[in-house]
Design a protein around this motif. Sequence first.
Motif, PDB file in Angstrom:
ATOM      1  N   MET A   1      33.108  -9.814 -85.825  1.00 27.13           N
ATOM      2  CA  MET A   1      34.360  -9.587 -85.122  1.00 27.13           C
ATOM      3  C   MET A   1      34.963  -8.262 -85.571  1.00 27.13           C
ATOM      4  SD  MET A   1      36.588 -12.494 -87.116  1.00 27.13           S
ATOM      5  CE  MET A   1      35.278 -13.676 -86.791  1.00 27.13           C
ATOM      6  N   ALA A   2      35.598  -7.566 -84.671  1.00 26.23           N
ATOM      7  CA  ALA A   2      36.125  -6.242 -84.969  1.00 26.23           C
ATOM      8  C   ALA A   2      37.369  -6.343 -85.839  1.00 26.23           C
ATOM      9  CB  ALA A   2      36.443  -5.505 -83.674  1.00 26.23           C
ATOM     10  N   ARG A   3      37.525  -5.384 -86.728  1.00 21.05           N
ATOM     11  CA  ARG A   3      38.720  -5.313 -87.570  1.00 21.05           C
ATOM     12  C   ARG A   3      39.183  -3.860 -87.627  1.00 21.05           C
ATOM     13  NH1 ARG A   3      41.131  -8.414 -91.549  1.00 21.05           N
ATOM     14  NH2 ARG A   3      39.513  -9.983 -91.438  1.00 21.05           N
ATOM     15  N   THR A   4      40.457  -3.654 -87.459  1.00 23.52           N
ATOM     16  CA  THR A   4      41.001  -2.310 -87.510  1.00 23.52           C
ATOM     17  C   THR A   4      41.774  -2.130 -88.805  1.00 23.52           C
ATOM     18  OG1 THR A   4      43.048  -2.956 -86.426  1.00 23.52           O
ATOM     19  CG2 THR A   4      41.226  -2.270 -85.007  1.00 23.52           C
ATOM     20  N   ARG A   5      42.073  -0.878 -89.128  1.00 28.39           N
ATOM     21  CA  ARG A   5      42.932  -0.618 -90.271  1.00 28.39           C
ATOM     22  C   ARG A   5      44.299  -1.235 -90.026  1.00 28.39           C
ATOM     23  NH1 ARG A   5      43.296   5.557 -91.422  1.00 28.39           N
ATOM     24  NH2 ARG A   5      44.699   4.725 -93.010  1.00 28.39           N
ATOM     25  N   SER A   6      44.890  -1.776 -91.061  1.00 24.87           N
ATOM     26  CA  SER A   6      46.201  -2.397 -90.927  1.00 24.87           C
ATOM     27  C   SER A   6      47.237  -1.355 -90.526  1.00 24.87           C
ATOM     28  CB  SER A   6      46.617  -3.053 -92.245  1.00 24.87           C
ATOM     29  OG  SER A   6      47.957  -3.485 -92.182  1.00 24.87           O
ATOM     30  N   ASP A   7      48.033  -1.706 -89.535  1.00 21.03           N
ATOM     31  CA  ASP A   7      49.153  -0.843 -89.196  1.00 21.03           C
ATOM     32  C   ASP A   7      50.452  -1.580 -89.478  1.00 21.03           C
ATOM     33  OD1 ASP A   7      49.134  -2.713 -87.212  1.00 21.03           O
ATOM     34  OD2 ASP A   7      49.431  -1.294 -85.562  1.00 21.03           O
ATOM     35  N   SER A   8      50.390  -2.468 -90.470  1.00 21.83           N
ATOM     36  CA  SER A   8      51.570  -3.254 -90.826  1.00 21.83           C
ATOM     37  C   SER A   8      52.693  -2.336 -91.277  1.00 21.83           C
ATOM     38  CB  SER A   8      51.227  -4.230 -91.954  1.00 21.83           C
ATOM     39  OG  SER A   8      52.363  -4.979 -92.311  1.00 21.83           O
ATOM     40  N   PRO A   9      53.879  -2.481 -90.684  1.00 22.37           N
ATOM     41  CA  PRO A   9      54.991  -1.616 -91.065  1.00 22.37           C
ATOM     42  C   PRO A   9      55.637  -2.084 -92.352  1.00 22.37           C
ATOM     43  CG  PRO A   9      55.728  -3.209 -89.452  1.00 22.37           C
ATOM     44  CD  PRO A   9      54.239  -3.446 -89.648  1.00 22.37           C
ATOM     45  N   ALA A  10      56.362  -1.203 -92.993  1.00 18.15           N
ATOM     46  CA  ALA A  10      57.170  -1.609 -94.129  1.00 18.15           C
ATOM     47  C   ALA A  10      58.200  -2.625 -93.656  1.00 18.15           C
ATOM     48  CB  ALA A  10      57.857  -0.388 -94.740  1.00 18.15           C
ATOM     49  N   ASP A 133      42.961  -8.914 -86.466  1.00 13.32           N
ATOM     50  CA  ASP A 133      41.639  -8.906 -85.837  1.00 13.32           C
ATOM     51  C   ASP A 133      41.741  -8.751 -84.322  1.00 13.32           C
ATOM     52  OD1 ASP A 133      39.842  -9.639 -88.200  1.00 13.32           O
ATOM     53  OD2 ASP A 133      41.311 -11.270 -88.233  1.00 13.32           O
ATOM     54  N   ILE A 134      40.783  -8.040 -83.756  1.00 16.12           N
ATOM     55  CA  ILE A 134      40.658  -7.933 -82.307  1.00 16.12           C
ATOM     56  C   ILE A 134      39.678  -8.998 -81.841  1.00 16.12           C
ATOM     57  CG2 ILE A 134      39.881  -6.483 -80.404  1.00 16.12           C
ATOM     58  CD1 ILE A 134      40.672  -4.058 -82.069  1.00 16.12           C
ATOM     59  N   PRO A 135      40.068  -9.861 -80.913  1.00 11.04           N
ATOM     60  CA  PRO A 135      39.132 -10.872 -80.424  1.00 11.04           C
ATOM     61  C   PRO A 135      37.891 -10.213 -79.828  1.00 11.04           C
ATOM     62  CG  PRO A 135      41.369 -11.371 -79.713  1.00 11.04           C
ATOM     63  CD  PRO A 135      41.405  -9.996 -80.309  1.00 11.04           C
ATOM     64  N   PRO A 136      36.701 -10.630 -80.232  1.00 16.10           N
ATOM     65  CA  PRO A 136      35.488 -10.061 -79.642  1.00 16.10           C
ATOM     66  C   PRO A 136      35.336 -10.489 -78.190  1.00 16.10           C
ATOM     67  CG  PRO A 136      34.930 -11.861 -81.129  1.00 16.10           C
ATOM     68  CD  PRO A 136      36.395 -11.620 -81.286  1.00 16.10           C
ATOM     69  N   GLY A 137      34.747  -9.612 -77.372  1.00 17.56           N
ATOM     70  CA  GLY A 137      34.458  -9.966 -75.985  1.00 17.56           C
ATOM     71  C   GLY A 137      35.605  -9.814 -75.023  1.00 17.56           C
ATOM     72  N   LEU A 138      36.634  -9.065 -75.399  1.00 15.40           N
ATOM     73  CA  LEU A 138      37.743  -8.841 -74.476  1.00 15.40           C
ATOM     74  C   LEU A 138      37.285  -7.983 -73.290  1.00 15.40           C
ATOM     75  CD1 LEU A 138      40.741  -8.082 -76.881  1.00 15.40           C
ATOM     76  CD2 LEU A 138      40.329 -10.185 -75.572  1.00 15.40           C
ATOM     77  N   PRO A 139      37.953  -8.112 -72.144  1.00 14.11           N
ATOM     78  CA  PRO A 139      37.548  -7.341 -70.965  1.00 14.11           C
ATOM     79  C   PRO A 139      38.066  -5.907 -70.952  1.00 14.11           C
ATOM     80  CG  PRO A 139      39.396  -8.749 -70.410  1.00 14.11           C
ATOM     81  CD  PRO A 139      39.025  -9.082 -71.837  1.00 14.11           C
ATOM     82  N   CYS A 140      38.692  -5.464 -72.051  1.00 16.09           N
ATOM     83  CA  CYS A 140      39.292  -4.127 -72.098  1.00 16.09           C
ATOM     84  C   CYS A 140      39.421  -3.691 -73.549  1.00 16.09           C
ATOM     85  CB  CYS A 140      40.667  -4.153 -71.426  1.00 16.09           C
ATOM     86  SG  CYS A 140      41.844  -5.254 -72.252  1.00 16.09           S
ATOM     87  N   PRO A 141      39.669  -2.408 -73.781  1.00 17.90           N
ATOM     88  CA  PRO A 141      39.969  -1.973 -75.147  1.00 17.90           C
ATOM     89  C   PRO A 141      41.218  -2.674 -75.672  1.00 17.90           C
ATOM     90  CG  PRO A 141      39.555  -0.097 -73.700  1.00 17.90           C
ATOM     91  CD  PRO A 141      39.673  -1.296 -72.820  1.00 17.90           C
TER      92      PRO A 141
END
Length: 218
Positions: A1-10, A133-141
């Motif tokens: 499953m795809a994982r991006t860098r955290s963009d969690s705000p302060a 996490d980004i759900p795998p298999g989405l129909p778009c970016p």
Amino acid sequence: MARTRSDSPALFDLPVRPDFHMEAGLMREGQMPVAGLDEAGRGPLAGPVVAAAVILDADRLPEGLDDSKRLSMEARELLFQMIIDTALSVSVASLSASSIDGSDILRASLEAMRRAALGLCVAPRFALADGRDIPPGLPCPARSVVKGDQRSQSIAAASIIAKVTRDRMMARAAQVAPHHGFEAHMGYATKRHRLAITEHGPIVRLHRMSFAPLKQTA
């Protein structure tokens, strides 16, 4: 499953309420329509995990959108109907307790969000998904947004749709199994719920037998 860098705000950078800033930026880049994705029911001992996908109409944003956990039941119900009445598209999907037991709660939550996105009657060009996490298999970016239901109105709308839908499902379950009190705790591990499990036992295909303490009784 795809994982991006955290963009969690302060902590103190979070807006008082979610806004439409991320969606507006994507729309200016031609990435429209934008769908918000969120789920309800990761933590309970019983019931499904429910996900929703919502594409809001930028010209008809409901007043008062917020993280469903920060709203009263009455406010959630009111906003649920406002979202249904004004959104360009709304879709809901769920995975049962048995499906959760056959996989795990994270995979089940992401799969429910994927199915919700695929069920939209308006095809999204981009999705904003609550969490890391980004759900795998989405129909778009897509982009994962930590605390997204407190930052994005589209994700907040999805959180409300998912929460109200799941609560209604658990209220129906309470009619079938009144001794467990699902209408009060929605399947979460409250003292009343744990006592009911001890006295009446778990309900097949409704309780998550892979969750502690239920897996000890399986």
